[in-house]
Design an enzyme around this catalytic site. Structure first.
Site, mmCIF file in Angstrom:
data_model
loop_
_atom_site.group_PDB
_atom_site.id
_atom_site.type_symbol
_atom_site.label_atom_id
_atom_site.label_comp_id
_atom_site.label_asym_id
_atom_site.label_seq_id
_atom_site.Cartn_x
_atom_site.Cartn_y
_atom_site.Cartn_z
ATOM 1 N N VAL A 109 0.840 -1.208 0.000
ATOM 2 C CA VAL A 109 0.000 0.000 0.000
ATOM 3 C C VAL A 109 0.874 1.256 0.000
ATOM 4 O O VAL A 109 0.634 2.203 -0.746
ATOM 5 C CB VAL A 109 -0.946 0.007 1.220
ATOM 6 N N TYR A 165 4.017 1.547 -0.984
ATOM 7 C CA TYR A 165 4.764 1.660 -2.248
ATOM 8 C C TYR A 165 3.855 2.117 -3.380
ATOM 9 O O TYR A 165 4.230 2.980 -4.180
ATOM 10 C CB TYR A 165 5.403 0.315 -2.603
ATOM 11 N N TRP A 166 2.634 1.565 -3.442
ATOM 12 C CA TRP A 166 1.712 1.933 -4.518
ATOM 13 C C TRP A 166 1.309 3.407 -4.430
ATOM 14 O O TRP A 166 1.141 4.075 -5.445
ATOM 15 C CB TRP A 166 0.461 1.044 -4.464
ATOM 16 N N HIS A 167 1.169 3.929 -3.220
ATOM 17 C CA HIS A 167 0.790 5.329 -3.060
ATOM 18 C C HIS A 167 1.914 6.306 -3.412
ATOM 19 O O HIS A 167 1.681 7.503 -3.469
ATOM 20 C CB HIS A 167 0.328 5.591 -1.614
ATOM 21 N N GLY A 168 3.112 5.817 -3.624
ATOM 22 C CA GLY A 168 4.205 6.699 -4.022
ATOM 23 C C GLY A 168 5.554 6.331 -3.440
ATOM 24 O O GLY A 168 6.592 6.669 -4.003
#
Length: 364
Positions: A324, A326-329
């Site tokens: 989560v 990593y996916w958000h930035g």
């Protein structure tokens, strides 16, 4: 009265909505209702073509090609039917969004930063959709082969209501519901539309009032008022911040959820009011329901989840929150945020296990 300009997400999507996206969603609604009325059997393909045309219109031929390339690569890797390889491919594709040279090249495709960010946000969300399809392909049975073809992947990836910002709908749910043919009633659909539009308009008005009168984000952007505020005032500001976030996502997820209903699909439940939540676990289960289902189905359960040992459960939960973040930035503050949420969930589950011991229950 001027609005608080510091909430980038709200200002960004409202501006794009007014100029382009809202009108393209209306176009999707028209295509969907006409296809349901006249050619129900071909509805997925009508919506796929419309979604591809809308993508081309907003993101240009190069943006369209990037999303098509992501889908093609994901589908090709999924042919090996190895979940680990599929995840590796998904993470590599996601990491390309953060390579400076690639970022600079994509920026040159557009005249404004807002157009580049639209591509960035869209591709980020499409990565989750490609991952969902690819993992379902790895797990599908021979009898399901027809519904796990590349055209079905394109119908799923280019489904326009969820295209730019979600909410997330896993492929197994999407394909089952999209292939289901049911009686179509113009009257009932019209009533769903009218009630839905009234509700969304109310939420939008409430969000606009909050952003024009409360200036929560402007206060957060300056250290001076925060340093001089009492602890009660800081607590009130924090509550106001999360309440605005909740109302904002009632609008941002409410619009595509309404269109999903109009298409005969069941959307993920809208966010639950944060004032009713008292635990980390409930927040993750009921705020972004689509993302929660994705994380549970494709990360938490395959890694063992609650059925594994204590260490296995800790590891699968940590891996879920790591993805989560990593996916958000992947910025440092997101890793801190993910770690604190992981710690909150672990502490809650630990206390529940302790309280379930019969001796402790007798003492209570």
């Amino acid at each position: 009265m001027p609005q608080d300009p510091m909430d980038f997400e709200w200002s960004y999507w409202i501006e794009w909505g007014r100029e382009h996206i809202l009108w393209l969603l209306v176009g999707h609604l028209l295509v969907s209702q006409v296809s349901r009325l006249l050619v129900e059997k071909y509805k997925p393909w009508c919506l796929m073509v419309y979604g591809m045309a809308a993508c081309w219109l907003l993101l240009g031929i190069k943006g369209f090609a990037v999303i098509l390339l992501h889908a093609a690569v994901s589908f090709a890797v999924a042919q090996f039917q190895l979940s680990l390889l599929t995840w590796l491919c998904s993470l590599i594709l996601l990491s390309t969004l953060r390579i400076p040279a690639v970022e600079e090249t994509k920026r040159k495709w557009y005249d404004t930063e807002n157009e580049y960010y639209l591509l960035l946000f869209t591709v980020s969300v499409r990565c989750l959709f490609c991952t969902s399809f690819s993992l379902e392909y790895c797990w599908h049975r021979p009898t399901q082969k027809s519904s796990h073809s590349f055209p079905w992947m394109l119908a799923y990836v280019f489904y326009y209501p969820t295209f730019h910002n979600g909410p997330l709908l896993n492929f197994d749910e999407f394909s089952k519901q999209m292939r289901r043919q049911e009686a179509f009633s113009v009257k009932s659909n019209l009533s769903i539309l009218i009630v839905g539009v009234i509700r969304i308009f109310f939420w939008w008005c409430l969000a606009e009032l909050m952003i024009h009168l409360m200036y929560i984000h402007a206060l957060y952007s300056s250290a001076l008022p925060l340093e001089s505020a009492s602890y009660w005032a800081l607590g009130g500001l924090a509550l106001a911040q999360v309440l605005f976030f909740y109302v904002k996502y009632l609008v941002l997820y409410g619009v595509p959820a309404l269109l999903l209903q109009m298409d005969g699909l069941k959307p993920p439940a809208l966010p639950c009011c944060v004032s009713l939540m008292h635990s980390f676990t409930k927040m993750w289960r009921s705020f972004d329901v689509g993302l929660h289902r994705f994380l549970v189905r494709y990360i938490y359960v395959p890694m063992g989840g609650s059925q594994s040992s204590l260490l296995g459960m800790l590891f699968s939960t940590a891996l879920t929150f790591a993805f989560v973040s990593y996916w958000h930035g992947g910025q440092s503050y997101l890793w801190y945020w993910g770690a604190l949420n992981w710690l909150g969930v672990i502490v809650e589950n630990g206390i529940k296990r302790i309280l379930s011991i019969s001796l402790i229950q007798d003492l209570i």
